[in-house]
Design a protein around this motif. Structure first.
Motif, mmCIF file in Angstrom:
data_model
loop_
_atom_site.group_PDB
_atom_site.id
_atom_site.type_symbol
_atom_site.label_atom_id
_atom_site.label_comp_id
_atom_site.label_asym_id
_atom_site.label_seq_id
_atom_site.Cartn_x
_atom_site.Cartn_y
_atom_site.Cartn_z
ATOM 1 N N ASN A 18 0.813 -1.215 0.000
ATOM 2 C CA ASN A 18 0.000 0.000 0.000
ATOM 3 C C ASN A 18 0.846 1.265 0.000
ATOM 4 O O ASN A 18 0.312 2.368 0.105
ATOM 5 N N GLY A 19 2.159 1.093 -0.061
ATOM 6 C CA GLY A 19 3.045 2.243 -0.139
ATOM 7 C C GLY A 19 3.399 2.879 1.191
ATOM 8 O O GLY A 19 3.960 3.967 1.224
ATOM 9 N N GLU A 20 3.065 2.210 2.287
ATOM 10 C CA GLU A 20 3.417 2.764 3.599
ATOM 11 C C GLU A 20 4.930 2.693 3.795
ATOM 12 O O GLU A 20 5.579 1.750 3.355
ATOM 13 N N THR A 21 5.476 3.696 4.453
ATOM 14 C CA THR A 21 6.893 3.688 4.803
ATOM 15 C C THR A 21 7.038 2.963 6.133
ATOM 16 O O THR A 21 6.499 3.407 7.145
ATOM 17 N N LEU A 22 7.733 1.842 6.097
ATOM 18 C CA LEU A 22 7.976 1.066 7.310
ATOM 19 C C LEU A 22 9.469 1.039 7.585
ATOM 20 O O LEU A 22 10.272 1.059 6.652
ATOM 21 N N PHE A 23 9.809 0.998 8.852
ATOM 22 C CA PHE A 23 11.210 0.894 9.230
ATOM 23 C C PHE A 23 11.443 -0.531 9.729
ATOM 24 O O PHE A 23 11.068 -0.866 10.846
ATOM 25 N N LEU A 24 11.993 -1.359 8.849
ATOM 26 C CA LEU A 24 12.187 -2.781 9.123
ATOM 27 C C LEU A 24 13.650 -3.023 9.469
ATOM 28 O O LEU A 24 14.546 -2.612 8.736
ATOM 29 N N ILE A 25 13.881 -3.707 10.575
ATOM 30 C CA ILE A 25 15.233 -4.057 10.995
ATOM 31 C C ILE A 25 15.319 -5.577 11.068
ATOM 32 O O ILE A 25 14.601 -6.213 11.827
ATOM 33 N N ASP A 26 16.204 -6.154 10.252
ATOM 34 C CA ASP A 26 16.423 -7.606 10.237
ATOM 35 C C ASP A 26 17.611 -7.887 11.148
ATOM 36 O O ASP A 26 18.715 -7.396 10.905
ATOM 37 N N VAL A 27 17.382 -8.648 12.222
ATOM 38 C CA VAL A 27 18.420 -8.867 13.230
ATOM 39 C C VAL A 27 19.094 -10.240 13.114
ATOM 40 O O VAL A 27 19.824 -10.661 14.004
ATOM 41 N N ARG A 28 18.864 -10.920 11.975
ATOM 42 C CA ARG A 28 19.477 -12.241 11.795
ATOM 43 C C ARG A 28 20.982 -12.120 11.536
ATOM 44 O O ARG A 28 21.502 -11.047 11.282
ATOM 45 N N GLU A 29 21.646 -13.260 11.584
ATOM 46 C CA GLU A 29 23.084 -13.300 11.340
ATOM 47 C C GLU A 29 23.380 -13.137 9.847
ATOM 48 O O GLU A 29 22.500 -13.350 8.998
ATOM 49 N N ASN A 30 24.629 -12.781 9.533
ATOM 50 C CA ASN A 30 25.023 -12.509 8.148
ATOM 51 C C ASN A 30 24.680 -13.648 7.189
ATOM 52 O O ASN A 30 24.150 -13.412 6.096
ATOM 53 N N GLU A 31 24.978 -14.891 7.603
ATOM 54 C CA GLU A 31 24.729 -16.018 6.689
ATOM 55 C C GLU A 31 23.233 -16.222 6.444
ATOM 56 O O GLU A 31 22.825 -16.706 5.397
ATOM 57 N N MET A 46 21.467 -8.922 15.730
ATOM 58 C CA MET A 46 20.960 -8.788 17.095
ATOM 59 C C MET A 46 22.055 -8.325 18.057
ATOM 60 O O MET A 46 21.852 -7.402 18.843
ATOM 61 N N GLY A 47 23.217 -8.929 17.985
ATOM 62 C CA GLY A 47 24.306 -8.585 18.895
ATOM 63 C C GLY A 47 24.873 -7.193 18.676
ATOM 64 O O GLY A 47 25.571 -6.657 19.537
ATOM 65 N N ASP A 48 24.560 -6.591 17.511
ATOM 66 C CA ASP A 48 25.080 -5.253 17.194
ATOM 67 C C ASP A 48 24.105 -4.136 17.557
ATOM 68 O O ASP A 48 24.460 -2.956 17.490
ATOM 69 N N ILE A 49 22.865 -4.488 17.931
ATOM 70 C CA ILE A 49 21.844 -3.470 18.227
ATOM 71 C C ILE A 49 22.312 -2.472 19.306
ATOM 72 O O ILE A 49 22.211 -1.265 19.094
ATOM 73 N N PRO A 50 22.856 -2.942 20.454
ATOM 74 C CA PRO A 50 23.236 -1.979 21.490
ATOM 75 C C PRO A 50 24.228 -0.923 20.991
ATOM 76 O O PRO A 50 24.163 0.231 21.399
ATOM 77 N N GLY A 51 25.106 -1.299 20.087
ATOM 78 C CA GLY A 51 26.090 -0.367 19.558
ATOM 79 C C GLY A 51 25.558 0.536 18.458
ATOM 80 O O GLY A 51 26.279 1.410 17.980
ATOM 81 N N HIS A 52 24.327 0.301 18.032
ATOM 82 C CA HIS A 52 23.745 1.086 16.945
ATOM 83 C C HIS A 52 22.536 1.921 17.386
ATOM 84 O O HIS A 52 21.793 2.418 16.551
ATOM 85 N N LEU A 53 22.328 2.074 18.693
ATOM 86 C CA LEU A 53 21.157 2.814 19.168
ATOM 87 C C LEU A 53 21.142 4.253 18.656
ATOM 88 O O LEU A 53 20.071 4.843 18.493
ATOM 89 N N ASP A 54 22.311 4.801 18.343
ATOM 90 C CA ASP A 54 22.357 6.176 17.832
ATOM 91 C C ASP A 54 21.726 6.292 16.446
ATOM 92 O O ASP A 54 21.413 7.386 15.983
ATOM 93 N N GLN A 55 21.503 5.156 15.768
ATOM 94 C CA GLN A 55 20.856 5.170 14.453
ATOM 95 C C GLN A 55 19.331 5.113 14.568
ATOM 96 O O GLN A 55 18.634 5.226 13.575
ATOM 97 N N PHE A 56 18.829 4.906 15.793
ATOM 98 C CA PHE A 56 17.391 4.806 16.010
ATOM 99 C C PHE A 56 16.835 6.150 16.477
ATOM 100 O O PHE A 56 17.521 6.906 17.148
ATOM 101 N N ASN A 57 15.572 6.401 16.131
ATOM 102 C CA ASN A 57 14.882 7.625 16.531
ATOM 103 C C ASN A 57 13.735 7.215 17.458
ATOM 104 O O ASN A 57 12.958 6.318 17.109
ATOM 105 N N LYS A 58 13.621 7.840 18.596
ATOM 106 C CA LYS A 58 12.586 7.447 19.570
ATOM 107 C C LYS A 58 11.173 7.777 19.093
ATOM 108 O O LYS A 58 10.211 7.284 19.647
#
Length: 104
Positions: A18-31, A46-58
């Protein structure tokens, strides 16, 4: 366990169609993402999320995706505890029947 908002894979697919803008985060491993991920998704393990919180907007709601919904649930709990809006895609990529692209 903390209450986590959920969304089904087919609901995500419909919103994207429907054209909605969604912010999807895939937390699976590289493989795992090499086999394919939702084209609109961003890959942050998943293990990198804590180090990337600055990329998230509340103010933004993020839909978190893994293979079956377990890891994404834990990431949602973590993000919610830190004041972010997170929704778990229950069933994960196992339930996704839409388009995928291999992660480069």
């Amino acid at each position: 366990m903390m209450e986590v908002k959920t969304i089904k894979a087919d609901e995500v697919k419909t919103k994207l169609a429907n054209g909605e803008t969604l912010f999807l985060i895939d937390v699976r491993e590289n493989e795992e993402v090499r086999e394919g991920m939702i084209p609109e998704a961003v890959h942050i393990r998943m293990g990198d999320i804590p180090g990337h919180l600055d990329q998230f907007n509340k103010e933004t709601e993020y839909i978190i995706i893994c293979k079956a919904g377990g890891r994404s649930h834990r990431v949602c709990e973590y993000l919610t505890a830190h004041g972010y809006k997170a929704v778990n895609m229950v069933g994960g990529m196992d339930d996704w029947n839409g388009e995928t692209k291999p992660k480069q």
